[in-house]
Design an enzyme around this catalytic site. Structure first.
Site, PDB file in Angstrom:
ATOM      1  CD  GLN A 127      -6.997   0.097   7.891  1.00 22.30           C
ATOM      2  OE1 GLN A 127      -7.834  -0.739   8.244  1.00 22.30           O
ATOM      3  NE2 GLN A 127      -5.725  -0.036   8.203  1.00 22.30           N
ATOM      4  N   GLY A 149       0.827  -1.195   0.000  1.00 25.17           N
ATOM      5  CA  GLY A 149       0.000   0.000   0.000  1.00 25.17           C
ATOM      6  C   GLY A 149       0.869   1.255   0.000  1.00 25.17           C
ATOM      7  CB  THR A 159      10.122 -10.527 -12.235  1.00 24.96           C
ATOM      8  OG1 THR A 159      11.212 -10.295 -13.110  1.00 24.96           O
ATOM      9  CG2 THR A 159       9.463 -11.863 -12.548  1.00 24.96           C
ATOM     10  CB  CYS A 194       3.759   3.693  11.178  1.00 30.09           C
ATOM     11  SG  CYS A 194       2.813   2.743  10.017  1.00 30.09           S
ATOM     12  CB  SER A 237      -2.248  -2.935   1.386  1.00 28.74           C
ATOM     13  OG  SER A 237      -1.246  -3.785   1.900  1.00 28.74           O
ATOM     14  CG  ASN A 295      -4.505   4.392   9.436  1.00 30.67           C
ATOM     15  OD1 ASN A 295      -4.800   5.426   8.836  1.00 30.67           O
ATOM     16  ND2 ASN A 295      -3.394   4.280  10.126  1.00 30.67           N
TER      17      ASN A 295
HETATM   18  C1  LIG Z   1      -1.541  -0.179   6.289  1.00 31.02           C
HETATM   19  C2  LIG Z   1      -1.861   1.070   5.579  1.00 31.02           C
HETATM   20  C3  LIG Z   1      -1.023   1.559   4.565  1.00 31.02           C
HETATM   21  C4  LIG Z   1       0.272   0.888   4.203  1.00 31.02           C
HETATM   22  O1  LIG Z   1       0.093  -0.327   3.539  1.00 31.02           O
HETATM   23  P1  LIG Z   1       1.341  -1.351   3.492  1.00 31.02           P
HETATM   24  O2  LIG Z   1       0.912  -2.409   2.521  1.00 31.02           O
HETATM   25  O3  LIG Z   1       1.539  -1.851   4.871  1.00 31.02           O
HETATM   26  O4  LIG Z   1       2.507  -0.577   2.982  1.00 31.02           O
HETATM   27  C5  LIG Z   1      -1.383   2.710   3.911  1.00 31.02           C
HETATM   28  N1  LIG Z   1      -2.520   3.360   4.225  1.00 31.02           N
HETATM   29  C6  LIG Z   1      -3.360   2.931   5.179  1.00 31.02           C
HETATM   30  C7  LIG Z   1      -4.610   3.678   5.451  1.00 31.02           C
HETATM   31  C8  LIG Z   1      -3.055   1.772   5.892  1.00 31.02           C
HETATM   32  O5  LIG Z   1      -3.876   1.361   6.858  1.00 31.02           O
END
Ligand SMILES: *Cc1c(COP(=O)(O)O)cnc(C)c1O
Length: 405
Positions: free
Chosen positions: A182, A74, A247, A335, A202, A154
């Site tokens: 989300q 994501g 790839t 994070c 994601s 999130n």
């Molecule tokens: C988890 C998250 C991301 C990051 O996605 P990853 O695949 O972990 O890099 C970005 N935006 C939101 C709102 C998320 O909850």
């Protein structure tokens, strides 16, 4: 090994993989090793799986198959969208509009772009976490090249008015990106109906593998008049329409597609089930624990999100105490919990540092059972009571004038 009895209530950070997804991936790790760009039959087997996966993910958001670009995450999708638009359109304008509650995968690319001369307008949100549409309109100017507002938050679960934002962007002929990491699998998404140009998602937030994500890019190559509107941020081969060379990770992509198929089939029943559990938790906390406040919108929120300010005790302490009881929750985004900074999202909805640090995020998932919630609710009041007996923080009277839930 994770204790089987562990109650995992941190599904916004990541979800466990669904065993059906694991089976799909294992099968492809064993059998689908070809490079999807190879002409021979081993390559073509991979190519077919890749394109079938692309098709089913596209269908889920009513997109065209060729508009799905696979990325590693994501975060990468957000970076590709934002930097891609900025660099491709810098001669047309240097102004971008976003919100104060975006994920760091969106906010941090802007910090880089600002150093390069881009102007970023960060829209504030109200106490429930919603942006103001009139303010959005007011901020648009001739140099605006991108509006990027997340679909659902999130940390606090608030769902933004995406359809109206899409209409505003369309009326002004501005590219609209939304981070739907989300939202995917919890809210029905039709990129045409919502006028979305770019959408990030994601796999590991929907019971798929980590390390794979996607960016929906509407009609790359044509904005309306044949102008490209995103530029790749990596250069290499011409995979993924040259927007994301390397790839393709076919087994992970097939796992992502399987995860999408499962959320597609189970979304309706799961959303209903999780909403009931969510409201059960909110009501229980309201009735049984004093001095706590629901963060985020009371109604316009994700079916699996509960975020509560327990005012004046440390969220970190609650997380650690619950962990001892085999319950996994968090203070906010995975994070920012590693840093001790109070959450930018909770500050954006008007919480002071004590309130923000006293907040706890509980996020449900497909594998959360009613029994687990009952156990959690049996444990929580005692944990809070014990912590509240501990010597208070400096500023005990920090509850301000929040409305109690
Ligand atoms: C988890 C998250 C991301 C990051 O996605 P990853 O695949 O972990 O890099 C970005 N935006 C939101 C709102 C998320 O909850």
């Amino acid at each position: 090994m994770v204790n089987k009895k562990y109650i995992y209530l941190d599904n916004a950070a990541t979800t466990p993989m669904d065993p059906r997804v694991i089976n799909t991936i294992l099968d492809h790790f064993n059998n689908t090793y070809g490079n999807a760009s190879s002409i021979h039959s081993i390559g073509q087997i991979s190519k077919n799986i890749l394109e079938e996966s692309r098709k089913s993910i596209a269908q889920f958001i009513s997109a065209k198959k060729e508009d799905i670009i696979f990325t590693s995450s994501g975060t990468e999708a957000d970076n590709l969208a934002i930097k891609g638009v900025a660099y491709q359109n810098k001669n047309e304008g240097n102004h971008i509009i976003t919100s104060s509650i975006e994920h760091h995968a969106v906010l941090n690319p802007y910090k880089e772009l600002e150093k390069e001369g881009f102007k970023i307008t960060i829209l504030p949100v109200d106490m429930n976490g919603l942006i103001d549409l009139e303010q959005l309109k007011d901020e648009i100017n001739k140099k605006t090249i991108l509006i990027s507002i997340m679909f659902a938050n999130n940390e606090i679960g608030t769902i933004e008015p995406i359809k109206q934002i899409g209409e505003i962007a369309k009326d002004h002929d501005i590219v609209f990106h939304t981070d739907a990491v989300q939202a995917l699998g919890k809210i029905p998404i039709d990129v045409n109906d919502l006028n979305i140009n770019l959408l990030s998602a994601s796999s590991h937030k929907i019971y798929g593998p980590k390390g794979i994500g996607m960016l929906y890019v509407r009609n790359q190559g044509k904005k309306e008049n044949g102008i490209k509107y995103i530029k790749p941020i990596m250069n290499g081969g011409n995979h993924e329409k040259s927007l994301r060379p390397s790839t393709e990770a076919v087994p992970l992509i097939a796992g992502f597609a399987k995860a999408v198929e499962l959320v597609k089939n189970e979304m309706k029943t799961e959303v209903t089930r999780q909403t009931l559990l969510r409201d059960k938790i909110i009501n229980f906390i309201t009735n049984n624990i004093s001095n706590c406040f629901l963060n985020g919108h009371p109604e316009i929120r994700l079916c699996n999100n509960i975020n509560v300010d327990f005012s004046c005790i440390e969220g970190e302490t609650i997380v650690i105490s619950l962990n001892i009881e085999n319950i996994g929750v968090s203070t906010g985004s995975a994070c920012s919990s590693a840093s001790l900074e109070p959450s930018h999202v909770l500050k954006a909805i008007g919480l002071d540092n004590n309130q923000a640090n006293g907040s706890l995020r509980i996020t449900l998932g497909r594998f959360t059972t009613e029994d687990e919630i009952n156990q959690f609710l049996e444990t929580l009041p005692n944990v809070i009571e014990e912590i509240r007996k501990m010597p208070p923080l400096d500023n005990w009277f920090c509850c301000g004038n929040r409305v109690q839930i």
